[in-house]
Design an enzyme around this catalytic site. Structure first.
Site, PDB file in Angstrom:
ATOM      1  N   GLY A 107      12.740  51.961  42.725  1.00 58.65           N
ATOM      2  CA  GLY A 107      11.954  52.898  41.925  1.00 58.65           C
ATOM      3  C   GLY A 107      10.634  53.264  42.564  1.00 58.65           C
ATOM      4  O   GLY A 107       9.737  53.753  41.892  1.00 58.65           O
ATOM      5  N   ALA A 108      10.489  53.051  43.874  1.00 60.29           N
ATOM      6  CA  ALA A 108       9.217  53.345  44.558  1.00 60.29           C
ATOM      7  C   ALA A 108       9.319  54.619  45.392  1.00 60.29           C
ATOM      8  O   ALA A 108       8.467  54.897  46.231  1.00 60.29           O
ATOM      9  CB  ALA A 108       8.814  52.176  45.439  1.00 60.29           C
ATOM     10  N   GLY A 109      10.386  55.380  45.188  1.00 64.60           N
ATOM     11  CA  GLY A 109      10.544  56.627  45.940  1.00 64.60           C
ATOM     12  C   GLY A 109      11.086  56.421  47.346  1.00 64.60           C
ATOM     13  O   GLY A 109      11.037  57.310  48.182  1.00 64.60           O
ATOM     14  N   LEU A 110      11.626  55.212  47.615  1.00 67.65           N
ATOM     15  CA  LEU A 110      12.193  54.952  48.948  1.00 67.65           C
ATOM     16  C   LEU A 110      13.722  54.969  48.902  1.00 67.65           C
ATOM     17  O   LEU A 110      14.390  54.590  49.844  1.00 67.65           O
ATOM     18  CB  LEU A 110      11.679  53.608  49.490  1.00 67.65           C
ATOM     19  CG  LEU A 110      10.162  53.529  49.667  1.00 67.65           C
ATOM     20  CD1 LEU A 110       9.733  52.132  50.105  1.00 67.65           C
ATOM     21  CD2 LEU A 110       9.670  54.567  50.676  1.00 67.65           C
ATOM     22  N   SER A 144      18.406  53.598  45.351  1.00 65.15           N
ATOM     23  CA  SER A 144      19.689  53.969  44.738  1.00 65.15           C
ATOM     24  C   SER A 144      20.694  54.407  45.806  1.00 65.15           C
ATOM     25  O   SER A 144      21.839  53.956  45.805  1.00 65.15           O
ATOM     26  CB  SER A 144      19.500  55.040  43.664  1.00 65.15           C
ATOM     27  OG  SER A 144      18.850  56.175  44.181  1.00 65.15           O
ATOM     28  N   ASP A 166      18.538  61.903  50.234  1.00 66.77           N
ATOM     29  CA  ASP A 166      18.602  60.438  50.190  1.00 66.77           C
ATOM     30  C   ASP A 166      19.833  59.893  50.913  1.00 66.77           C
ATOM     31  O   ASP A 166      19.732  59.058  51.809  1.00 66.77           O
ATOM     32  CB  ASP A 166      18.614  59.947  48.730  1.00 66.77           C
ATOM     33  CG  ASP A 166      17.372  60.372  47.975  1.00 66.77           C
ATOM     34  OD1 ASP A 166      16.476  60.978  48.592  1.00 66.77           O
ATOM     35  OD2 ASP A 166      17.304  60.112  46.757  1.00 66.77           O
TER      36      ASP A 166
END
Ligand code: ADP
Ligand code: MG
Length: 391
Positions: free
Chosen positions: A127-130, A133, A177
């Protein structure tokens, strides 16, 4: 998340949960968005890099028809019957990512006689934008595919991960992603053409480093602002197409088309379009600059990208602006910008190798004076994409 995920540590973890040895171990990396902000769903170009923070998956075949999932992230296990797949509710909800991937593999013809045990270990913040998922989806796809002898290309991995996230999880992500997670290469940026999903690798000059600073803030209106910008881009495209019906995506439009609109479009949406059109050109210019080894120009383009987010697309926030200002003014930083959707999350910097922990500490201290908390920082290497570590 202090300990790094490793092949031996995940094998131990798998044995402790399932009392057997894993047959397969895979790894998939997190990613940064290097440049190309909100260009993906506008049919444009985007550049990212796979980082040395990853999710590892260990897998083994069971004798019954159960799919069982364990993650260090959570206590206990989640499970599902092979013949009655449905979304998991409650505490084990995270297992819908690997389950969604299994569902995609089943749609592609996977018909296993027996279920599997899966164990997940990560040193990639979630959930840190890295994009933890996508890392989870691709490491799972590769593990299950390898376990049952199903060969998957990098393009398959991108499609499977993205479909699982879009359809099973219901999260409408663009192709960045999964594409970077699949195509990443050590010390290279991955340039993706979001129409064709073609990936093009460009080396990063060896004297450069990547630093991430995470604000740890997420705007409470993140999702609604994201979809607002998405619909503003569709709206301006609709208006432009009245004069230029030949264009398919916003990134096909020239900036001069916007000047022709006069008062026929709200100023807000014209600003969004200007950002997207210029940003797409910046991605192209970044590729050219890197190809001729022009680090200074690359850094300038990153800075311009941030300024465009701040003033035109308005998807920055005070915390990200502070980081961008501090970093872009730093003598050992070539360029810095917000990375990802915006409205909070992380900023990235392309630095010289001389930029050290002391420099990062000084930036964190300046930031703390304004916001009363420290941003996390991560010095990361650029690594390969999803891979099988053991089979
Ligand atoms: P991001 O992709 O930016 O990290 P997302 O919200 O898209 O953020 O994905 C985060 C979700 O992925 C988590 O809520 C969780 O469901 C799943 N996830 C991430 N890391 C792990 C992990 N190590 N174990 C289990 N699930 C994980
Ligand atoms: Mg994600």
């Amino acid at each position: 998340m202090s300990k790094r995920a490793s092949k031996s540590r995940i094998a131990d973890y798998f044995r402790s949960v399932y009392q057997s040895h894993p047959a397969v171990i895979t790894r998939a990396p997190g990613r940064i968005e290097f440049i190309g902000n909100h260009t993906d769903y506008n049919g444009g170009l985007v550049a990212g890099a796979a980082i040395d923070r990853s999710i590892l998956v260990a897998a083994g075949i069971r004798t019954d028809r159960i799919l069982r999932f364990a993650s260090e992230f959570s206590t206990g296990t989640a499970s599902c019957e092979l013949d009655a797949i449905r979304k998991i509710e409650g505490k084990g909800r995270w297992a819908n990512y690997p389950l969604g991937v299994y569902t995609e593999l089943a749609e592609r013809g996977l018909r296993p006689d027996a279920g599997f045990n899966l164990a997940i270990m990560s040193d990639l913040p979630s959930g840190a934008g890295l994009s933890s998922s996508a890392a989870l989806e691709l490491s799972t796809a590769l593990a299950i595919g390898t376990l049952y002898g199903m060969t998957l290309s990098r393009a398959d991995l991108v499609q499977i991960g993205r479909s699982a996230e879009n359809k099973f999880l219901g999260v409408p992500t663009g192709p960045l992603d999964q594409s970077v997670c699949a195509h990443g290469r050590e010390n290279h940026l991955v340039f993706i053409d979001c129409r064709t999903l073609e990936a093009d690798l460009v080396p990063v000059p060896p004297e450069c480093r990547i630093r991430i600073f995470n604000t740890g803030t997420k705007h409470s209106l993140l999702d609604s602002l994201y979809s607002k910008r998405h619909s503003e881009c569709s709206e301006v495209l609709r208006i432009i197409r009245k004069m230029h019906p030949e264009i398919e995506y916003l990134t096909d439009a020239k900036e001069s088309f916007l000047d022709e609109l006069g008062g026929n479009a709200p100023e807000e949406v014209v600003k969004c379009a200007r950002h997207v059109i210029r940003e797409n050109e910046r991605v192209r210019a970044t590729r050219e600059a890197l190809n001729r080894g022009d680090i200074e120009r690359t850094g300038k383009l990153m800075h311009e990208s941030h300024e465009s987010s701040r003033t035109l697309f308005e998807n920055s926030c005070p915390e990200l602006d502070t980081l961008s200002d501090l970093l872009n003014a730093h003598p050992r930083v070539h360029g810095a910008r917000l990375s990802g959707g915006g409205f909070g999350g992380a900023a990235i910097a392309l630095t010289s190798e001389a930029f050290g922990d002391d420099d990062a500490t000084a930036i964190r201290e300046e930031y703390r004076k304004a916001y009363n908390h420290f941003p996390d920082t991560l010095a990361c290497a650029i690594t390969d994409g999803a891979e099988v570590l053991q089979k």
